[in-house]
Design an enzyme around this catalytic site. Structure first.
Site: not given
Length: 197
Positions: A94, A145
């Site tokens: 992506d 994260k």
């Protein structure tokens, strides 16, 4: 040089559009994402592109199908028989980028790294994770994260060069994450290179 495109995700942030069309077929300025990616890979010297797919796989030319989602590392192990004994380019399915893969491969070989990760600076790394580099271009910390504990504004840019030996570190038929398992382990051992995109 071969490249593996990680495109097995469900594209949940793109629902309901992704319920009937895989993310790789979404148009970017009128051109399907996969066409942009293949064009970039070809310009960078990639001769074979392997797609690791799951969601709506029948809509793409199939190379590696994950019967069950295998994370970002599992499909690499699944594709082992299709790979050569040379550095492997792996890209997230992506991204639209002009990262120099030739430059990454050169840096990877010069630093004798087991993995080289493209990194980019951002204002706030918390949504993405955090990467710290030393003065020699080695990743000293890779935290997916990030919870705000790191001071680095560098994040994973989604393109990697892997030494063939990494494939054997990935357990077969299991969900394994490059970002949460493989890269942090390599960083602790001083074997993970980083290159600014």
């Amino acid at each position: 040089m071969k490249a593996l495109v990680l495109a097995g995700g469900y594209a949940t942030r793109l629902r309901p559009l992704s319920c009937s069309k895989p993310k790789l077929l979404f148009p970017v300025v009128g051109v399907p994402l996969i066409d942009l990616m293949v064009s970039w890979l070809k310009e960078e010297g990639v001769r074979d592109v392997i797609l690791a797919v799951n969601h709506l796989a029948e809509r793409l030319r199939i190379e590696v199908v994950e019967e069950n989602p295998l994370g970002t590392a599992g499909p690499i192990r699944l594709a082992k028989e299709l790979l050569d004994n040379e550095p492997l380019v792996v890209v997230n399915g992506d991204i639209v980028t002009d990262i120099s893969l030739k430059g990454m491969v050169k840096s990877h070989l010069e630093h004798e790294a087991k993995a080289t990760v493209s990194v980019v600076a951002v204002r706030d790394p918390k949504p993405y994770g955090s990467v710290a580099l030393d003065s020699r271009g080695r990743i000293t910390m890779f935290e997916e994260k990030a919870k705000g504990v790191g001071e680095s504004h560098l994040v994973n840019a989604g393109a990697y060069v892997l030494d063939p030996s990494i494939i054997d570190r990935i357990p077969a038929a299991r969900q394994v994450s490059l970002e949460q398992t493989i890269f942090p382990e390599l960083a602790r051992g001083g074997k993970n290179g980083g290159m600014a995109a």
